[in-house]
Design a protein around this motif. Structure first.
Motif, PDB file in Angstrom:
ATOM      1  N   ARG A  46      -0.847   3.334   6.845  1.00 17.99           N
ATOM      2  CA  ARG A  46      -0.315   1.967   6.830  1.00 17.99           C
ATOM      3  C   ARG A  46      -1.142   1.047   7.721  1.00 17.99           C
ATOM      4  NH1 ARG A  46       4.813   0.662   5.260  1.00 17.99           N
ATOM      5  NH2 ARG A  46       5.046  -0.678   7.073  1.00 17.99           N
ATOM      6  N   ALA A  49      -4.195   0.201   5.883  1.00 19.10           N
ATOM      7  CA  ALA A  49      -3.887  -0.700   4.768  1.00 19.10           C
ATOM      8  C   ALA A  49      -3.417  -2.069   5.250  1.00 19.10           C
ATOM      9  CB  ALA A  49      -2.830  -0.062   3.872  1.00 19.10           C
ATOM     10  N   THR A  50      -3.533  -2.357   6.525  1.00 17.96           N
ATOM     11  CA  THR A  50      -3.170  -3.627   7.168  1.00 17.96           C
ATOM     12  C   THR A  50      -1.669  -3.910   7.104  1.00 17.96           C
ATOM     13  OG1 THR A  50      -3.381  -5.158   5.294  1.00 17.96           O
ATOM     14  CG2 THR A  50      -5.409  -4.604   6.463  1.00 17.96           C
ATOM     15  N   LEU A  51      -0.862  -2.866   6.913  1.00 21.90           N
ATOM     16  CA  LEU A  51       0.584  -3.085   6.863  1.00 21.90           C
ATOM     17  C   LEU A  51       1.245  -3.002   8.227  1.00 21.90           C
ATOM     18  CD1 LEU A  51       1.932  -1.316   3.663  1.00 21.90           C
ATOM     19  CD2 LEU A  51       2.003  -3.728   4.204  1.00 21.90           C
ATOM     20  N   GLN A  52       0.549  -2.441   9.198  1.00 18.69           N
ATOM     21  CA  GLN A  52       1.085  -2.509  10.555  1.00 18.69           C
ATOM     22  C   GLN A  52      -0.065  -2.519  11.555  1.00 18.69           C
ATOM     23  OE1 GLN A  52       3.596   1.043  10.497  1.00 18.69           O
ATOM     24  NE2 GLN A  52       2.276   1.978  12.014  1.00 18.69           N
ATOM     25  N   ARG A  74      -8.362  -6.614   2.536  1.00 15.97           N
ATOM     26  CA  ARG A  74      -7.448  -6.540   1.387  1.00 15.97           C
ATOM     27  C   ARG A  74      -8.160  -6.813   0.072  1.00 15.97           C
ATOM     28  NH1 ARG A  74      -2.274  -9.716   3.912  1.00 15.97           N
ATOM     29  NH2 ARG A  74      -1.836  -8.171   5.509  1.00 15.97           N
ATOM     30  N   PRO A  81       1.106   3.289  -1.636  1.00 19.97           N
ATOM     31  CA  PRO A  81       1.982   3.707  -0.545  1.00 19.97           C
ATOM     32  C   PRO A  81       2.742   4.977  -0.886  1.00 19.97           C
ATOM     33  CG  PRO A  81       2.723   1.624  -1.519  1.00 19.97           C
ATOM     34  CD  PRO A  81       1.594   2.120  -2.353  1.00 19.97           C
ATOM     35  N   GLY A  85       8.233   0.746  -5.077  1.00 19.39           N
ATOM     36  CA  GLY A  85       8.944   0.470  -6.314  1.00 19.39           C
ATOM     37  C   GLY A  85       8.325  -0.743  -6.951  1.00 19.39           C
ATOM     38  N   VAL A  86       8.884  -1.158  -8.064  1.00 22.74           N
ATOM     39  CA  VAL A  86       8.392  -2.377  -8.719  1.00 22.74           C
ATOM     40  C   VAL A  86       9.599  -3.208  -9.128  1.00 22.74           C
ATOM     41  CG1 VAL A  86       6.303  -1.280  -9.601  1.00 22.74           C
ATOM     42  CG2 VAL A  86       8.368  -1.275 -10.981  1.00 22.74           C
ATOM     43  N   TYR A  87       9.341  -4.435  -9.557  1.00 24.50           N
ATOM     44  CA  TYR A  87      10.429  -5.259 -10.068  1.00 24.50           C
ATOM     45  C   TYR A  87      11.026  -4.573 -11.294  1.00 24.50           C
ATOM     46  CZ  TYR A  87       8.469  -9.068  -7.252  1.00 24.50           C
ATOM     47  OH  TYR A  87       8.004  -9.846  -6.236  1.00 24.50           O
TER      48      TYR A  87
ATOM     49  N   ASP B  84      11.861  -8.354  -3.382  1.00 21.63           N
ATOM     50  CA  ASP B  84      10.643  -7.652  -2.970  1.00 21.63           C
ATOM     51  C   ASP B  84      10.968  -6.473  -2.055  1.00 21.63           C
ATOM     52  OD1 ASP B  84       9.532  -9.655  -4.380  1.00 21.63           O
ATOM     53  OD2 ASP B  84       8.078 -10.258  -2.858  1.00 21.63           O
ATOM     54  N   SER B  87      13.337  -3.722  -4.103  1.00 19.89           N
ATOM     55  CA  SER B  87      12.622  -2.867  -5.045  1.00 19.89           C
ATOM     56  C   SER B  87      11.557  -2.027  -4.347  1.00 19.89           C
ATOM     57  CB  SER B  87      11.955  -3.723  -6.112  1.00 19.89           C
ATOM     58  OG  SER B  87      10.960  -4.542  -5.512  1.00 19.89           O
ATOM     59  N   ASN B  88      11.279  -2.338  -3.066  1.00 16.89           N
ATOM     60  CA  ASN B  88      10.200  -1.658  -2.351  1.00 16.89           C
ATOM     61  C   ASN B  88       8.813  -2.050  -2.862  1.00 16.89           C
ATOM     62  OD1 ASN B  88      10.366  -0.074  -0.131  1.00 16.89           O
ATOM     63  ND2 ASN B  88      11.293   1.652  -1.210  1.00 16.89           N
ATOM     64  N   PHE B  89       8.765  -3.105  -3.638  1.00 13.85           N
ATOM     65  CA  PHE B  89       7.482  -3.587  -4.163  1.00 13.85           C
ATOM     66  C   PHE B  89       6.651  -4.172  -3.020  1.00 13.85           C
ATOM     67  CE2 PHE B  89       5.652  -6.059  -8.056  1.00 13.85           C
ATOM     68  CZ  PHE B  89       4.655  -5.106  -8.193  1.00 13.85           C
ATOM     69  N   ASN B  90       7.329  -4.579  -1.949  1.00 18.14           N
ATOM     70  CA  ASN B  90       6.606  -5.174  -0.819  1.00 18.14           C
ATOM     71  C   ASN B  90       5.551  -4.228  -0.253  1.00 18.14           C
ATOM     72  OD1 ASN B  90       8.649  -3.500   0.189  1.00 18.14           O
ATOM     73  ND2 ASN B  90       8.716  -4.560   2.130  1.00 18.14           N
ATOM     74  N   ASN B  91       5.818  -2.895  -0.353  1.00 19.52           N
ATOM     75  CA  ASN B  91       4.834  -1.939   0.168  1.00 19.52           C
ATOM     76  C   ASN B  91       3.491  -2.059  -0.542  1.00 19.52           C
ATOM     77  OD1 ASN B  91       6.365  -0.835   2.151  1.00 19.52           O
ATOM     78  ND2 ASN B  91       7.111   0.885   0.939  1.00 19.52           N
ATOM     79  N   ILE B  92       3.522  -2.484  -1.792  1.00 17.17           N
ATOM     80  CA  ILE B  92       2.271  -2.734  -2.508  1.00 17.17           C
ATOM     81  C   ILE B  92       1.822  -4.177  -2.305  1.00 17.17           C
ATOM     82  CG2 ILE B  92       1.351  -3.099  -4.837  1.00 17.17           C
ATOM     83  CD1 ILE B  92       2.607  -0.511  -5.679  1.00 17.17           C
ATOM     84  N   LEU B  93       2.750  -5.105  -2.537  1.00 18.11           N
ATOM     85  CA  LEU B  93       2.379  -6.533  -2.536  1.00 18.11           C
ATOM     86  C   LEU B  93       1.762  -6.990  -1.218  1.00 18.11           C
ATOM     87  CD1 LEU B  93       5.400  -8.238  -4.347  1.00 18.11           C
ATOM     88  CD2 LEU B  93       3.057  -7.980  -5.186  1.00 18.11           C
ATOM     89  N   PHE B  94       2.297  -6.473  -0.105  1.00 15.60           N
ATOM     90  CA  PHE B  94       1.859  -7.008   1.187  1.00 15.60           C
ATOM     91  C   PHE B  94       0.459  -6.537   1.577  1.00 15.60           C
ATOM     92  CE2 PHE B  94       6.419  -7.901   2.939  1.00 15.60           C
ATOM     93  CZ  PHE B  94       6.605  -8.779   1.895  1.00 15.60           C
ATOM     94  N   THR B  95      -0.158  -5.680   0.756  1.00 18.48           N
ATOM     95  CA  THR B  95      -1.568  -5.346   1.019  1.00 18.48           C
ATOM     96  C   THR B  95      -2.480  -6.115   0.066  1.00 18.48           C
ATOM     97  OG1 THR B  95      -1.604  -3.486  -0.540  1.00 18.48           O
ATOM     98  CG2 THR B  95      -0.931  -3.011   1.709  1.00 18.48           C
ATOM     99  N   TYR B  96      -1.907  -7.051  -0.675  1.00 16.64           N
ATOM    100  CA  TYR B  96      -2.709  -7.836  -1.620  1.00 16.64           C
ATOM    101  C   TYR B  96      -3.330  -9.034  -0.908  1.00 16.64           C
ATOM    102  CZ  TYR B  96      -1.834  -5.399  -6.001  1.00 16.64           C
ATOM    103  OH  TYR B  96      -1.849  -4.488  -7.014  1.00 16.64           O
ATOM    104  N   PHE B 263       3.196  -9.749   7.316  1.00 13.90           N
ATOM    105  CA  PHE B 263       3.022  -8.656   6.359  1.00 13.90           C
ATOM    106  C   PHE B 263       2.899  -7.321   7.090  1.00 13.90           C
ATOM    107  CE2 PHE B 263       0.880 -11.837   3.322  1.00 13.90           C
ATOM    108  CZ  PHE B 263       2.071 -12.071   2.667  1.00 13.90           C
ATOM    109  N   SER B 264       2.441  -7.374   8.346  1.00 17.00           N
ATOM    110  CA  SER B 264       2.256  -6.145   9.118  1.00 17.00           C
ATOM    111  C   SER B 264       3.490  -5.900   9.957  1.00 17.00           C
ATOM    112  CB  SER B 264       1.064  -6.269  10.055  1.00 17.00           C
ATOM    113  OG  SER B 264      -0.003  -6.882   9.385  1.00 17.00           O
ATOM    114  N   GLN B 265       4.405  -5.094   9.447  1.00 14.19           N
ATOM    115  CA  GLN B 265       5.574  -4.806  10.244  1.00 14.19           C
ATOM    116  C   GLN B 265       5.776  -3.314  10.387  1.00 14.19           C
ATOM    117  OE1 GLN B 265       8.497  -7.389   8.581  1.00 14.19           O
ATOM    118  NE2 GLN B 265       7.910  -9.028   9.930  1.00 14.19           N
ATOM    119  N   LEU B 267       7.057   0.431  10.603  1.00 10.34           N
ATOM    120  CA  LEU B 267       7.876   1.331   9.830  1.00 10.34           C
ATOM    121  C   LEU B 267       8.495   2.279  10.848  1.00 10.34           C
ATOM    122  CD1 LEU B 267       8.284   2.364   6.803  1.00 10.34           C
ATOM    123  CD2 LEU B 267       6.581   4.039   7.403  1.00 10.34           C
TER     124      LEU B 267
END
Lengths: 293, 269
Positions: A46, A49-52, A74, A81, A85-87, B84, B87-96, B263-265, B267
C-alpha cells in the motif's frame, strides 16, 4: 529499471510496527514477496501504491521520488489491492471504459482497442458484458489485472492475488501474470510458497516488517542443498525431535506417523535421510531464524 | 479528470430509477399542494380567502418542502461519496492519476446538480398546480416568475448547499452514510435551539437561523391577510446577510473536509 526502498518505517496508531527500517532493491522482472499473514506485506504494498505514507524512509522508482510525487508514480503504476470491489451493476466493458478515461486515455478509439486487448489477455472477453460484481473470485482477480494494465504500467503491484482462489483459477491467474511480465517490474505478495516457485525470478521473505532474506529462488535452494534431512517418526516423538533439531515442517502420514524435515549442516542422526531442498525449506528457515533472533 | 468524474456520476444518477422516483414524488406533492390550496378539489379543501399562489404562499410552500428535501441529501450527496467506500472500489480508484481536488469537487458538484434538478420539480409542481382546470380562479393571481425564482435561488438552493456540504463532509470523514442522516437532524436541531435561546425577534436569530426563514418572517409575520395575498416577497438586507453567513459556513465546512481528506490513509490491520 529499479525500485529502491530505503529505510522505510511505519508504526500504526495502535502500536503495531508494520514496517521496520525496511530496505529493498527490486529490478525488472517478477518479484515475489513471501511472508505469513501480518508480516507487513500489505503495508509495504500500500505504501508503494501511494495509498499510505510511511513515518520514515524513501522510495524511488527510476528517478521518481514516490513519496513526494505520488501523482507521477500513479501515471505509471498498476495496482491490484488485496481487497477491492467495484460499483454494482456495471459490466466489465463499462467499468474499464471509465477507468481507462481516468487513467488519461481520452480517445474513444484508443480506449476501445486497449480494453479489447486487456480483456483478451485476462480471458474475460467472453464475459465482458456481465456485471463484474457477479464475477467469481478468479474472474474478479483477472478483472483486477485488466484494470491495472490500462495505462501500460512500468510498476505493477499485486497484493495476495491468489488468496481464496481454487487451484484451477489460481493457475489461470498465474498464467495471466506470466504473460504480462516482460518489460516491467511486477511485485507479487503471497503467503503461498508455490506461487513464488512457479512464477518469480527474484524474491524476498518478509516478517515483522523486515526483509529476512532476499535471493533468487533457485539460488536460495542451492544454499541449503545437502542440509535438509527427513525422518519418519511417531507422533509421540515429535516434541523430542523439535527440542533436539531444527524441525522446519512436519506432515502426517496416513498411519498417523509424521514426516519431519530438519535443517542441519551434517546428518543429525543415522536414521535421517537426505532430502532435496525446496523453497518451502528456505521460507521456514528464514522464519525460524527471525523468531530466534 | 474533473469532467470525466462529473460526467460519470451524472450519468449514474440519470440512469438510476431512484432519481426519477424522488423527482416524481416531489413534483406530485407540490402540484397537489398548490392545486388543493387553489380549491381544485372542491371548497372543503381550502380556505377561500387565501390566494394560493401569492408570493408569500409560494414561499410557505417551498419552506415546507425544503425540510423534506433535506432527507434527499444523504441519499444523493452522501451516497455519491459513500459508494466508493462501501464497494471498496476506493482501494483501486485512489491509486489512479487524478487529484483530490478533481475528485472531491466532481463528486460533490454532480450530486448537488442532481438535487438541484429535483428541487426544480418542486417549483414546477407548484406552478402547474395553479394550472389545474378545476382550480378556483378567484384564489389565484396571474403568473409571476419572480417568487418562484426567489424561493429557488435565495432559499432552497443555498439551504441545500449548506446541508449538502455538511452531509458530504461527515460521510467523507466517517465513511458512514448514517452519520450523514444524523448530521442533518443535528443541524436542524441546532437551528431550533438558536431560535429558542436568541428569541425569534433578535438579530442573532435573524443571522444564525440556517434556513433564512426567521429573517424573512420578521417582516411577513406582521402582514394582514390582504397584504399576505398581494404583496411581493420583501427581502430585507438582513436576509441576504443571513444567506452570506451560511454560504460562508458551507465553504468553511467544505474546506475542512477537503483539508482532512487524503488518498493516502492508514489501514488499521
Amino acid at each position: 529499471m529499479t525500485l529502491r526502498i530505503n529505510k522505510l518505517s511505519k508504526t500504526y496508531p495502535n502500536g503495531v510496527k508494520a514496517l521496520d527500517n525496511l530496505t529493498l532493491e527490486i529490478q525488472k522482472g517478477m518479484f515475489g514477496l513471501l511472508g505469513p499473514n501480518g508480516a507487513g506485506k500489505s503495508s509495504l504494498m500500500r505504501t508503494l501504491a501511494t495509498l499510505q505514507n510511511p513515518d520514515e524512509g524513501t522510495i524511488y522508482f527510476e528517478d521518481i521520488d514516490v513519496l513526494n510525487n505520488p501523482m507521477t508514480l500513479r501515471k505509471t503504476l498498476g495496482y491490484l489491492p488485496q481487497d477491492f470491489g467495484v460499483y454494482p451493476k456495471m459490466s466489465a466493458m463499462d467499468l474499464l471504459d471509465y477507468l481507462a478515461t481516468l487513467k488519461g486515455i481520452t480517445s474513444r478509439k484508443d480506449r476501445n482497442n486497449l480494453i479489447q486487448q486487456v480483456l483478451e489477455i485476462t480471458n474475460l472477453y467472453g464475459v465482458r458484458k456481465q456485471f463484474v460484481d457477479n464475477y467469481s473470485g478468479g474472474m474478479k482477480q483477472r478483472f483486477g489485472i485488466a484494470q491495472l494494465l490500462l495505462n501500460n504500467p512500468k510498476l505493477i503491484i499485486v497484493d495476495e492475488p491468489t488468496a481464496g482462489l481454487d487451484p484451477a483459477e489460481r493457475n489461470r491467474f498465474l498464467n495471466v501474470l506470466r504473460e504480462i511480465a516482460s518489460s516491467n517490474i511486477i511485485i507479487f505478495s503471497t503467503h503461498i510458497v508455490d506461487d513464488i516457485k512457479d512464477l518469480c525470478n527474484d524474491m524476498a521473505i518478509m516478517n515483522g516488517g523486515k526483509i529476512l532474506k532476499k535471493s533468487k529462488p533457485s539460488e536460495a535452494t542451492k544454499e541449503i542443498e545437502n542440509k535438509i534431512w527427513i525422518h519418519n517418526c511417531s507422533r509421540e516423538k515429535l516434541e523430542e525431535m523439535e527440542q533436539l533439531h531444527i524441525v522446519l515442517s512436519s506432515k502426517y502420514n496416513e498411519d498417523n506417523s509424521i514426516n519431519i524435515r530438519v535443517y542441519a549442516n551434517e546428518q543429525p542422526a543415522e536414521y535421517f535421510i537426505k532430502a532435496t531442498a525446496n523453497l518451502e525449506d528456505v521460507y521456514f528457515i528464514a522464519l525460524k531464524n527471525h523468531h530466534q533472533a | 479528470m474533473f469532467l470525466t468524474i462529473l460526467h460519470f456520476e451524472l450519468k449514474y444518477w440519470l440512469k438510476n430509477w431512484s432519481f426519477y422516483i424522488y423527482l416524481s414524488v416531489f413534483f406530485v406533492m407540490a402540484l397537489l399542494s398548490m392545486a388543493g390550496a387553489a380549491g381544485a378539489f372542491g371548497e372543503g379543501t381550502a380556505s377561500t380567502d387565501h390566494i394560493a399562489n401569492s408570493p408569500l404562499s409560494i414561499y410557505n410552500f417551498t419552506k415546507f418542502f425544503n425540510k423534506f428535501l433535506l432527507f434527499l441529501l444523504p441519499a444523493i450527496v452522501g451516497s455519491t461519496i459513500y459508494k466508493d467506500f462501501k464497494s471498496n472500489f476506493n482501494n483501486i480508484l485512489f491509486t489512479y492519476p487524478f487529484s483530490k481536488t478533481n475528485y472531491l469537487f466532481a463528486k460533490f458538484l454532480s450530486s448537488f446538480i442532481i438535487v438541484s434538478i429535483i428541487t426544480i420539480f418542486v417549483e414546477l409542481g407548484l406552478f402547474l398546480g395553479t394550472k389545474i382546470p378545476t382550480a378556483n380562479g378567484a384564489q389565484l393571481l396571474p403568473f409571476d416568475a419572480l417568487p418562484y425564482l426567489q424561493t429557488y435561488f435565495i432559499f432552497l438552493i443555498p439551504n441545500l448547499l449548506l446541508f449538502g456540504t455538511v452531509v458530504f463532509v461527515t460521510v467523507l470523514i466517517s465513511r458512514n452514510i448514517y452519520v450523514g442522516f444524523i448530521s442533518v437532524i443535528l443541524l436542524w436541531l441546532l437551528s431550533e435551539i438558536v431560535l429558542r435561546i436568541a428569541g425569534i425577534e433578535s438579530l442573532t436569530s435573524f443571522l444564525l437561523e440556517p434556513f433564512g426563514n426567521n429573517a424573512t418572517q420578521s417582516i411577513t409575520r406582521h402582514w394582514t391577510l390582504s397584504e399576505q395575498n398581494t404583496l411581493p416577497l420583501v427581502l430585507q438586507p438582513i436576509v441576504y446577510y443571513n444567506r452570506l453567513v451560511w454560504l460562508f459556513a458551507s465553504i468553511i465546512i467544505f474546506t475542512i473536509g477537503y483539508r482532512w481528506f487524503s488518498f493516502s490513509q492508514n489501514l488499521l490491520h
